[in-house]
Design a protein around this motif. Structure first.
Motif, PDB file in Angstrom:
ATOM      1  N   ILE A 215       0.852  -1.189   0.000  1.00 57.55           N
ATOM      2  CA  ILE A 215       0.000   0.000   0.000  1.00 57.55           C
ATOM      3  C   ILE A 215       0.886   1.237   0.000  1.00 57.55           C
ATOM      4  O   ILE A 215       1.938   1.256   0.633  1.00 57.55           O
ATOM      5  CB  ILE A 215      -0.908   0.014   1.239  1.00 57.55           C
ATOM      6  N   ARG A 216       0.445   2.227  -0.723  1.00 60.79           N
ATOM      7  CA  ARG A 216       1.265   3.434  -0.842  1.00 60.79           C
ATOM      8  C   ARG A 216       0.663   4.581  -0.020  1.00 60.79           C
ATOM      9  O   ARG A 216      -0.548   4.732   0.067  1.00 60.79           O
ATOM     10  CB  ARG A 216       1.335   3.836  -2.305  1.00 60.79           C
ATOM     11  N   LEU A 217       1.558   5.373   0.552  1.00 57.81           N
ATOM     12  CA  LEU A 217       1.156   6.575   1.289  1.00 57.81           C
ATOM     13  C   LEU A 217       2.098   7.709   0.915  1.00 57.81           C
ATOM     14  O   LEU A 217       3.245   7.453   0.564  1.00 57.81           O
ATOM     15  CB  LEU A 217       1.277   6.336   2.788  1.00 57.81           C
ATOM     16  N   CYS A 218       1.632   8.923   0.990  1.00 57.38           N
ATOM     17  CA  CYS A 218       2.491  10.069   0.658  1.00 57.38           C
ATOM     18  C   CYS A 218       2.549  11.043   1.832  1.00 57.38           C
ATOM     19  O   CYS A 218       1.510  11.353   2.426  1.00 57.38           O
ATOM     20  CB  CYS A 218       1.934  10.813  -0.558  1.00 57.38           C
ATOM     21  N   VAL A 219       3.755  11.474   2.170  1.00 54.07           N
ATOM     22  CA  VAL A 219       3.917  12.579   3.115  1.00 54.07           C
ATOM     23  C   VAL A 219       4.805  13.625   2.425  1.00 54.07           C
ATOM     24  O   VAL A 219       5.416  13.333   1.397  1.00 54.07           O
ATOM     25  CB  VAL A 219       4.543  12.133   4.454  1.00 54.07           C
TER      26      VAL A 219
ATOM     27  N   MET B 273      13.568  22.608   6.341  1.00 58.13           N
ATOM     28  CA  MET B 273      12.513  21.776   5.762  1.00 58.13           C
ATOM     29  C   MET B 273      11.724  21.151   6.902  1.00 58.13           C
ATOM     30  O   MET B 273      12.185  21.119   8.048  1.00 58.13           O
ATOM     31  CB  MET B 273      13.124  20.673   4.910  1.00 58.13           C
ATOM     32  N   ALA B 274      10.556  20.663   6.571  1.00 60.60           N
ATOM     33  CA  ALA B 274       9.738  20.024   7.600  1.00 60.60           C
ATOM     34  C   ALA B 274       9.015  18.845   6.989  1.00 60.60           C
ATOM     35  O   ALA B 274       8.513  18.934   5.870  1.00 60.60           O
ATOM     36  CB  ALA B 274       8.742  21.022   8.162  1.00 60.60           C
ATOM     37  N   LEU B 275       9.005  17.747   7.711  1.00 59.95           N
ATOM     38  CA  LEU B 275       8.177  16.615   7.308  1.00 59.95           C
ATOM     39  C   LEU B 275       6.754  16.953   7.717  1.00 59.95           C
ATOM     40  O   LEU B 275       6.504  17.282   8.883  1.00 59.95           O
ATOM     41  CB  LEU B 275       8.632  15.344   8.021  1.00 59.95           C
ATOM     42  N   VAL B 276       5.845  16.901   6.768  1.00 62.66           N
ATOM     43  CA  VAL B 276       4.480  17.356   7.032  1.00 62.66           C
ATOM     44  C   VAL B 276       3.474  16.302   6.585  1.00 62.66           C
ATOM     45  O   VAL B 276       3.584  15.767   5.484  1.00 62.66           O
ATOM     46  CB  VAL B 276       4.180  18.677   6.276  1.00 62.66           C
ATOM     47  N   ALA B 277       2.535  16.036   7.449  1.00 68.11           N
ATOM     48  CA  ALA B 277       1.377  15.212   7.077  1.00 68.11           C
ATOM     49  C   ALA B 277       0.137  16.032   7.424  1.00 68.11           C
ATOM     50  O   ALA B 277      -0.264  16.073   8.590  1.00 68.11           O
ATOM     51  CB  ALA B 277       1.383  13.897   7.829  1.00 68.11           C
TER      52      ALA B 277
ATOM     53  N   VAL C 231       7.975   9.980   0.193  1.00 68.26           N
ATOM     54  CA  VAL C 231       8.229  11.314   0.749  1.00 68.26           C
ATOM     55  C   VAL C 231       8.391  12.260  -0.431  1.00 68.26           C
ATOM     56  O   VAL C 231       9.316  12.131  -1.228  1.00 68.26           O
ATOM     57  CB  VAL C 231       9.497  11.317   1.629  1.00 68.26           C
ATOM     58  N   LEU C 232       7.463  13.192  -0.579  1.00 65.49           N
ATOM     59  CA  LEU C 232       7.501  14.133  -1.701  1.00 65.49           C
ATOM     60  C   LEU C 232       8.404  15.301  -1.320  1.00 65.49           C
ATOM     61  O   LEU C 232       8.163  15.973  -0.308  1.00 65.49           O
ATOM     62  CB  LEU C 232       6.095  14.622  -2.033  1.00 65.49           C
ATOM     63  N   THR C 233       9.425  15.510  -2.103  1.00 61.55           N
ATOM     64  CA  THR C 233      10.432  16.513  -1.747  1.00 61.55           C
ATOM     65  C   THR C 233      10.527  17.588  -2.836  1.00 61.55           C
ATOM     66  O   THR C 233      10.135  17.360  -3.984  1.00 61.55           O
ATOM     67  CB  THR C 233      11.825  15.872  -1.600  1.00 61.55           C
TER      68      THR C 233
ATOM     69  N   GLU D 215      10.511   5.922  -0.022  1.00 62.93           N
ATOM     70  CA  GLU D 215      11.111   6.364  -1.278  1.00 62.93           C
ATOM     71  C   GLU D 215      10.946   7.879  -1.382  1.00 62.93           C
ATOM     72  O   GLU D 215       9.977   8.449  -0.891  1.00 62.93           O
ATOM     73  CB  GLU D 215      10.455   5.667  -2.473  1.00 62.93           C
ATOM     74  N   LEU D 216      11.902   8.517  -1.995  1.00 67.81           N
ATOM     75  CA  LEU D 216      11.842   9.964  -2.182  1.00 67.81           C
ATOM     76  C   LEU D 216      11.403  10.263  -3.603  1.00 67.81           C
ATOM     77  O   LEU D 216      11.930   9.671  -4.548  1.00 67.81           O
ATOM     78  CB  LEU D 216      13.214  10.598  -1.949  1.00 67.81           C
TER      79      LEU D 216
END
Lengths: 271, 259
Positions: free
Chosen positions: A2-6, A15-19, A45-47, A150-151
């Motif tokens: 299953i795929r998820l995006c943050v 930078m900040a990791l954001v959900a 992880v969308l960068t 994955e980035l």
């Protein structure tokens, strides 16, 4: 799988990791999917650009654990239903109908429905829905175990970073301008996050500031918010009953679980 | 780590017979483009009896006017996965309370009908009042009730969840769909007027060109616009499954960047 995006979103000073809340809801939904059919989870992880592994690697495991904890919290059911006052009125009317039934079977049945069965069934039904909503999402445990990461470079985030770099304005102003641009760049979920940052309040959802580039910018606001975020995370963890120091908002430590299966894919190749 | 489930054997056999091809579209919308994934995994070709198809044929095909970045395609696929989970959640919740709800409906209808019949003797005004009051005691959807049975959407989500996977995202290559998508974008670029007019124009184009699922999508957007029940941000942004009325094809929708 299953795929998820943050999001690894650019903010003034780093930078900040954001959900955002929508992503938290997605994680909750994925929890139901995992509960039904346990399988692996891959977090994208969308960068904004190619980011070195050292920037995010030690934070991602902790971030995913925090995200999982928040997504696993029970949600209040907000359904429109007849309020208790109206139910009391109907029940009283039912009692009066019963008292004045005079042997009429139709009136007795109607009165019994209003005075007895309707309030009882309503209570039982909504009680069962609330019990169901409070069920622990055990499927989310699979997310904490060893998610593959994955980035992926998101062109919208790249543009946002460009906006932040070119603007020679205060942090609040920069965040406000970025928030205005989010919608057209396909990042509407990040808009409230930047709006909150520009108003110097904690952003909605789950977030973890990382990778501070310059002391001059970080000292102006975001770092203060970062210190405010820790007690909030601790309270979330306390509600969930976790004793994990990582989850409880302690300073980030080595996220071993996040390291397994980490796959770096920084190419922005279009399909 | 992962245990073998009873469904996995069936799933493996199913995958030998047919490949999974999920179609996603970047569709024009008056405010900004939206990505839509229909819950209709196509089966590109059926293998000859006893032979397995090549595993590389499974894909998440994205039809867009311009190339979509890998990150945007991943967002689409993540929304698709999450929306299946949401449908399962709603379905399981309904199934969990279906017995009580069924009892509520049966007793409620009996009570409402009998008391309304009794009220006929008190006059037409009282009949109307009693009828309305009794209607409020039924578990109607507007007042927090639900359907007693999960329905076809739940079973479709369950079926799709069985063979869920991260499929490689590729640009769609089916000529008919490419042509339809291109024509739709051409029409959208020519459209002028209010949001409502543009949505109506897009819906009419899809209906005339035999694309009922997308026509239904635009109809849903129009209905939502007419209702105006949601604030502007929530109106467009959603990943939750939407159920396309008569065409009965659920879909997932996410917002995309301007094109």
């Amino acid at each position: 799988v299953i795929r998820l995006c943050v999001y690894l979103a650019p903010v003034p000073g780093g930078m900040a990791l954001v959900a955002p809340p929508e992503v938290v809801e997605q994680v909750r939904a994925v929890g139901y999917l995992l509960q039904r059919k346990p399988q692996a989870v891959r977090v994208a992880v969308l960068t904004p650009a190619e980011v070195g592994e050292e920037v995010w690697r030690e934070h991602i495991g902790d971030f995913i654990r925090r995200l999982t904890v928040v997504a696993g919290l029970p949600v209040a059911t907000s359904e429109r239903r007849l309020s208790g006052r109206w139910v009391a009125v109907l029940a009283t009317w039912g009692v009066l109908l019963l008292l004045a039934a005079g042997g009429n079977l139709m009136q007795v049945v109607g009165g019994l429905w209003l005075a007895l069965f309707f309030p009882w069934l309503r209570r039982v039904y909504h009680g069962s829905l609330e019990r169901w909503a409070r069920r622990p999402l055990t499927g989310l445990a699979l997310m904490v175990e060893a998610p593959a990461v994955e980035l992926l470079v998101h062109p919208g985030l790249t543009r946002l970073q460009g906006l932040l770099e070119t603007n020679d304005v205060s942090d609040a102003e920069a965040n406000s301008r970025v928030a205005d641009a989010c919608t057209s760049l396909g990042l509407i979920w990040l808009e409230p996050v930047y709006r909150a940052l520009s108003s110097r309040v904690l952003p909605p959802g789950v977030w973890a500031p990382i990778a501070w580039q310059s002391a001059s910018r970080s000292s102006t606001g975001i770092s203060n918010l970062a210190s405010e975020a820790a007690p909030a995370a601790a309270s979330e963890a306390a509600t969930f009953g976790s004793t994990d120091p990582d989850v409880a908002g302690a300073p980030p430590v080595q996220a071993d679980s996040g390291r397994e299966g980490v796959e770096q894919r920084t190419s922005s190749a279009a399909i | 780590m992962l245990t073998t489930l009873p469904g996995r054997e069936w799933e493996r056999n199913w995958r030998k017979i047919c490949n999974i091809l999920v179609n996603a579209f970047v569709l024009p919308h008056p405010e900004r483009p939206v990505g839509v994934v229909f819950w209709e995994p196509r089966r590109p070709r059926r293998a000859a009896r006893g032979t397995a198809t090549a595993p590389g044929d499974e894909k998440f095909a994205v039809y867009a006017p311009e190339p979509v970045s890998a990150a945007e395609a991943a967002t689409l696929q993540a929304a698709y996965h999450a929306s299946l989970g949401e449908a399962l959640r709603l379905g399981e919740r309904t199934a969990g309370a279906s017995g009580v709800l069924l009892l509520w409906w049966v007793l409620g209808v009996v009570g409402a009908v009998l008391l309304t019949l009794r009220a006929v003797e008190w006059g037409i005004g009282m009949t109307w009042l009693v009828g309305v009051a009794m209607l409020f005691t039924l578990p109607l959807a507007r007042f927090g009730g639900d359907r007693p049975f999960p329905g076809g959407r739940y079973s479709r989500a369950r079926r799709l969840a069985l063979h869920l996977d991260v499929l490689p995202e590729v640009a769609g290559d089916e000529p008919r769909l490419i042509e339809r998508s291109r024509a739709l974008w051409q029409v959208a670029r020519r459209l002028r007027g209010s949001t409502r007019d543009q949505l109506s124009g897009l819906e009419a184009h899809c209906r005339e060109n035999g694309w009922p699922a997308v026509a239904r999508f635009y109809r849903d957007r129009l209905e939502l616009l007419n209702r105006e029940v949601l604030p502007a941000r929530r109106r467009l942004v959603t990943w939750r499954p939407r159920f396309a009325g008569r065409s009965n094809l659920p879909y997932t929708m996410v917002e995309m960047g301007a094109r």
